[in-house]
Design a protein around this motif. Structure first.
Motif, PDB file in Angstrom:
ATOM      1  N   PRO A 150      85.401 131.215 -29.311  1.00 58.96           N
ATOM      2  CA  PRO A 150      84.048 131.737 -29.545  1.00 58.96           C
ATOM      3  C   PRO A 150      82.979 130.649 -29.633  1.00 58.96           C
ATOM      4  CG  PRO A 150      85.651 132.803 -30.990  1.00 58.96           C
ATOM      5  CD  PRO A 150      86.357 131.664 -30.330  1.00 58.96           C
ATOM      6  N   THR A 151      83.309 129.479 -30.165  1.00 56.98           N
ATOM      7  CA  THR A 151      82.330 128.398 -30.293  1.00 56.98           C
ATOM      8  C   THR A 151      82.875 127.139 -29.643  1.00 56.98           C
ATOM      9  OG1 THR A 151      83.201 127.539 -32.387  1.00 56.98           O
ATOM     10  CG2 THR A 151      81.613 129.354 -32.513  1.00 56.98           C
ATOM     11  N   PHE A 152      81.965 126.220 -29.309  1.00 61.23           N
ATOM     12  CA  PHE A 152      82.366 124.972 -28.672  1.00 61.23           C
ATOM     13  C   PHE A 152      83.251 124.154 -29.606  1.00 61.23           C
ATOM     14  CE2 PHE A 152      81.336 120.437 -27.707  1.00 61.23           C
ATOM     15  CZ  PHE A 152      82.033 120.374 -26.507  1.00 61.23           C
ATOM     16  N   GLU A 153      82.949 124.171 -30.912  1.00 61.13           N
ATOM     17  CA  GLU A 153      83.750 123.413 -31.867  1.00 61.13           C
ATOM     18  C   GLU A 153      85.187 123.943 -31.908  1.00 61.13           C
ATOM     19  OE1 GLU A 153      80.746 124.581 -32.381  1.00 61.13           O
ATOM     20  OE2 GLU A 153      79.644 122.672 -32.440  1.00 61.13           O
ATOM     21  N   GLN A 154      85.328 125.279 -31.893  1.00 61.91           N
ATOM     22  CA  GLN A 154      86.672 125.862 -31.885  1.00 61.91           C
ATOM     23  C   GLN A 154      87.391 125.558 -30.569  1.00 61.91           C
ATOM     24  OE1 GLN A 154      85.677 129.945 -32.678  1.00 61.91           O
ATOM     25  NE2 GLN A 154      85.920 129.735 -34.893  1.00 61.91           N
ATOM     26  N   HIS A 155      86.625 125.527 -29.496  1.00 66.86           N
ATOM     27  CA  HIS A 155      87.193 125.175 -28.190  1.00 66.86           C
ATOM     28  C   HIS A 155      87.749 123.759 -28.217  1.00 66.86           C
ATOM     29  CE1 HIS A 155      87.589 124.851 -23.839  1.00 66.86           C
ATOM     30  NE2 HIS A 155      86.835 123.764 -23.865  1.00 66.86           N
ATOM     31  N   ILE A 156      87.004 122.814 -28.799  1.00 67.05           N
ATOM     32  CA  ILE A 156      87.455 121.427 -28.907  1.00 67.05           C
ATOM     33  C   ILE A 156      88.741 121.351 -29.729  1.00 67.05           C
ATOM     34  CG2 ILE A 156      86.892 119.177 -29.906  1.00 67.05           C
ATOM     35  CD1 ILE A 156      85.443 119.674 -27.351  1.00 67.05           C
ATOM     36  N   GLU A 157      88.775 122.090 -30.825  1.00 68.29           N
ATOM     37  CA  GLU A 157      89.952 122.077 -31.694  1.00 68.29           C
ATOM     38  C   GLU A 157      91.172 122.644 -30.987  1.00 68.29           C
ATOM     39  OE1 GLU A 157      92.605 121.610 -34.624  1.00 68.29           O
ATOM     40  OE2 GLU A 157      90.555 120.831 -34.697  1.00 68.29           O
ATOM     41  N   ARG A 158      90.975 123.776 -30.285  1.00 67.54           N
ATOM     42  CA  ARG A 158      92.093 124.487 -29.668  1.00 67.54           C
ATOM     43  C   ARG A 158      92.647 123.761 -28.442  1.00 67.54           C
ATOM     44  NH1 ARG A 158      91.197 130.147 -26.424  1.00 67.54           N
ATOM     45  NH2 ARG A 158      93.178 130.191 -25.318  1.00 67.54           N
ATOM     46  N   ILE A 159      91.771 123.256 -27.575  1.00 65.38           N
ATOM     47  CA  ILE A 159      92.205 122.702 -26.302  1.00 65.38           C
ATOM     48  C   ILE A 159      92.468 121.201 -26.374  1.00 65.38           C
ATOM     49  CG2 ILE A 159      91.574 122.414 -23.863  1.00 65.38           C
ATOM     50  CD1 ILE A 159      92.226 125.267 -24.662  1.00 65.38           C
ATOM     51  N   TYR A 160      91.731 120.506 -27.219  1.00 66.66           N
ATOM     52  CA  TYR A 160      91.805 119.043 -27.214  1.00 66.66           C
ATOM     53  C   TYR A 160      92.479 118.470 -28.469  1.00 66.66           C
ATOM     54  CZ  TYR A 160      88.606 119.390 -23.265  1.00 66.66           C
ATOM     55  OH  TYR A 160      88.037 119.693 -22.062  1.00 66.66           O
ATOM     56  N   LEU A 161      91.864 118.683 -29.626  1.00 65.79           N
ATOM     57  CA  LEU A 161      92.363 118.032 -30.835  1.00 65.79           C
ATOM     58  C   LEU A 161      93.780 118.464 -31.161  1.00 65.79           C
ATOM     59  CD1 LEU A 161      89.157 118.145 -33.095  1.00 65.79           C
ATOM     60  CD2 LEU A 161      89.874 116.403 -31.437  1.00 65.79           C
ATOM     61  N   SER A 162      94.096 119.751 -30.925  1.00 66.55           N
ATOM     62  CA  SER A 162      95.449 120.228 -31.222  1.00 66.55           C
ATOM     63  C   SER A 162      96.489 119.648 -30.278  1.00 66.55           C
ATOM     64  CB  SER A 162      95.490 121.767 -31.142  1.00 66.55           C
ATOM     65  OG  SER A 162      95.256 122.195 -29.818  1.00 66.55           O
ATOM     66  N   GLN A 163      96.049 119.084 -29.146  1.00 65.36           N
ATOM     67  CA  GLN A 163      96.964 118.515 -28.173  1.00 65.36           C
ATOM     68  C   GLN A 163      97.060 116.996 -28.292  1.00 65.36           C
ATOM     69  OE1 GLN A 163      98.702 120.560 -26.509  1.00 65.36           O
ATOM     70  NE2 GLN A 163      97.536 122.429 -26.855  1.00 65.36           N
ATOM     71  N   GLY A 164      96.403 116.416 -29.298  1.00 63.11           N
ATOM     72  CA  GLY A 164      96.527 114.978 -29.503  1.00 63.11           C
ATOM     73  C   GLY A 164      95.314 114.169 -29.136  1.00 63.11           C
ATOM     74  N   PHE A 165      94.245 114.807 -28.604  1.00 65.15           N
ATOM     75  CA  PHE A 165      93.020 114.077 -28.310  1.00 65.15           C
ATOM     76  C   PHE A 165      92.342 113.676 -29.621  1.00 65.15           C
ATOM     77  CE2 PHE A 165      93.633 116.030 -24.237  1.00 65.15           C
ATOM     78  CZ  PHE A 165      92.994 115.218 -23.324  1.00 65.15           C
ATOM     79  N   LEU A 190      88.400 112.132 -31.146  1.00 61.05           N
ATOM     80  CA  LEU A 190      87.000 111.834 -30.850  1.00 61.05           C
ATOM     81  C   LEU A 190      86.741 110.360 -31.075  1.00 61.05           C
ATOM     82  CD1 LEU A 190      85.134 114.900 -32.378  1.00 61.05           C
ATOM     83  CD2 LEU A 190      84.938 114.097 -30.027  1.00 61.05           C
ATOM     84  N   ASP A 191      85.977 109.741 -30.170  1.00 58.56           N
ATOM     85  CA  ASP A 191      85.661 108.330 -30.283  1.00 58.56           C
ATOM     86  C   ASP A 191      84.312 108.094 -29.618  1.00 58.56           C
ATOM     87  OD1 ASP A 191      85.817 105.675 -30.845  1.00 58.56           O
ATOM     88  OD2 ASP A 191      87.731 105.333 -29.832  1.00 58.56           O
ATOM     89  N   VAL A 192      83.844 106.869 -29.689  1.00 58.69           N
ATOM     90  CA  VAL A 192      82.588 106.479 -29.053  1.00 58.69           C
ATOM     91  C   VAL A 192      82.879 105.315 -28.118  1.00 58.69           C
ATOM     92  CG1 VAL A 192      80.253 105.611 -29.399  1.00 58.69           C
ATOM     93  CG2 VAL A 192      81.216 107.260 -31.015  1.00 58.69           C
ATOM     94  N   ARG A 193      82.513 105.463 -26.856  1.00 60.77           N
ATOM     95  CA  ARG A 193      82.675 104.414 -25.867  1.00 60.77           C
ATOM     96  C   ARG A 193      81.332 104.183 -25.174  1.00 60.77           C
ATOM     97  NH1 ARG A 193      88.175 103.785 -24.108  1.00 60.77           N
ATOM     98  NH2 ARG A 193      89.398 103.778 -26.039  1.00 60.77           N
ATOM     99  N   GLU A 194      80.863 102.936 -25.226  1.00 59.05           N
ATOM    100  CA  GLU A 194      79.603 102.564 -24.582  1.00 59.05           C
ATOM    101  C   GLU A 194      78.467 103.489 -25.004  1.00 59.05           C
ATOM    102  OE1 GLU A 194      80.306 102.512 -20.418  1.00 59.05           O
ATOM    103  OE2 GLU A 194      81.726 100.845 -20.506  1.00 59.05           O
TER     104      GLU A 194
END
Length: 413
Positions: A383-398, A400-404
């Motif tokens: 439903p939200t972009f934050e939940q999308h990040i959690e479900r698809i990325y963070l739960s799979q081992g991604f 968040l970081d800052v590059r350049e």
């Protein structure tokens, strides 16, 4: 025999193996109606073909008397002589990447039963793997009997089935040669001008399918002035299996901890879970190796002048359409090493190798989330972009970081 024949009522849905859908054969309108009527009398649990009786109204509508008798009697003779050019299956009933084809008679017995007012047929047992026990094999397509009843053109029936196989994804692209082959069009037909093929086959099918659940639009893809490919797009909802149907072996959702690395990469890119299931099925069938998926992802991550607007669509089409498969195979060829002069042995210091990383810019991920293509349906999104990040990325081992100076999602392999 007339008195002993058990009448099997038609079911609301029909099924056939995808290999049969993509085989090369043509039936006329009356033969397609008989074909559909036979399929509608096959139950998902049937282990062998039965003897099927089809009442005349299912074939010729309200026509009665001599006209109906003449049409069905002629149909019985044609069905008995009809052979289908069928894509042969692998040893476990699966499709193979480079199939052979064989002419197989569809009907072994057919006759018009005048006293009962209909057609009696027996199906060739060679078609058992294409029509029976499909709930267990999983490589099949189903359609609604009522939708097929409204079709009148021979090619409309086949195009309906070809699009129905891809109804989950809303699009399917054929080369002109491939579509002609699957429709069973003879080499000498419609060869003078493409417009004749379009008017008599494509436009007619588009007009008839407009009244079904597979209304479609066409896009003609040209090289120069010549049409080389035809892209069909449509908006058809998935068909729900009957309660009695067995669950498909590839429909079981995998927990995140058991997700394959390639599936994690594609989900992170925006490919829908249903798309990953199709790719998983292709891998089981041996249509391409798993290394090909990594190759496609690597190609998409290469620097390029023009940005790919919808990476999920592009990745899915490249993989399932095998668009980069030949290029991948060439990349795997081992070239002979050139002869080199012997050199003195020297001590080589080991060099630390940085861990491989998959990196996505957060803004690009947001853009993919907000503007999904046809292979990343709205229903597959959180439903939200934050939940999308959690479900698809963070739960799979991604992480968040800052590059350049930019926020990125990083997966270290």
């Amino acid at each position: 025999m007339d008195n002993q024949l058990t009448v099997i009522p038609p079911r609301p849905e029909v099924r056939q193996h995808n290999a049969l859908i993509n085989s090369s054969f043509v039936l006329n309108t009356l033969e397609w109606r008989a074909f559909t009527a036979i399929l509608s009398r096959i139950h998902p649990d049937d282990e062998e073909f039965k003897e099927y009786f089809i009442p005349a109204p299912e074939l010729v509508g309200d026509e009665t008397g001599g006209s109906a008798y003449s049409q069905i009697k002629s149909l019985a003779k044609r069905l008995l002589n009809r052979t289908l050019y069928v894509e042969l299956l692998g040893p476990k009933g699966e499709r193979v990447s480079k199939p052979d084809y064989e002419y197989i008679s569809f009907i072994t017995k057919a006759r018009y039963m005048r006293q009962r007012g209909g057609l009696f047929v027996k199906v060739n047992p060679d078609f058992v793997p294409y029509l029976l026990q499909l709930t267990q094999r999983g490589n099949f397509t189903k359609s609604l009997t009522a939708e097929l009843k409204s079709l009148n053109s021979s090619h409309s029936f086949k195009i309906y089935w070809l699009l129905s196989e891809y109804r989950t994804f809303g699009a399917r692209t054929f080369t002109v040669e491939d579509l002609r082959f699957r429709l069973g069009i003879r080499p000498e037909e419609y060869t003078d001008r493409f417009n004749n093929f379009k008017a008599k086959v494509l436009d007619k099918a588009q007009e008839e399918l407009a009244d079904t659940d597979l209304r479609f639009e066409m896009e003609l893809l040209r090289v120069g002035k010549a049409v080389k490919q035809i892209r069909f797009t449509f908006n058809a909802g998935p068909l729900v299996l009957e309660p009695s149907a067995t669950k498909l072996p590839f429909a079981v959702a995998k927990p995140a901890t058991a997700m394959e690395p390639w599936a994690m990469s594609l989900l992170a890119m925006g490919v829908a879970e249903a798309g990953c299931e199709v790719i998983r099925r292709h891998l089981v069938e041996g249509q391409y190796p798993v290394d090909y998926l990594d190759y496609v992802v690597e190609v998409l991550q290469r620097p390029r002048k023009a940005k790919i607007r919808k990476p999920a669509d592009y990745a899915y089409k490249c993989i399932t359409g095998k668009l980069l498969l030949e290029e991948f195979r060439r990349s795997q060829e081992v070239l002979p090493a050139p002869a080199v002069k012997p050199v003195r042995k020297s001590v080589v210091k080991p060099v630390a190798v940085a861990p491989a990383e998959t990196i996505y810019q957060l803004e690009e991920v947001r853009e993919m989330y907000e503007t999904p293509g046809p292979f990343a349906k709205q229903a597959d999104r959180a439903p939200t972009f934050e939940q999308h990040i959690e479900r698809i990325y963070l739960s799979q081992g991604f992480v968040l970081d800052v590059r350049e100076g930019q926020q990125v999602l990083i997966l270290r392999h």
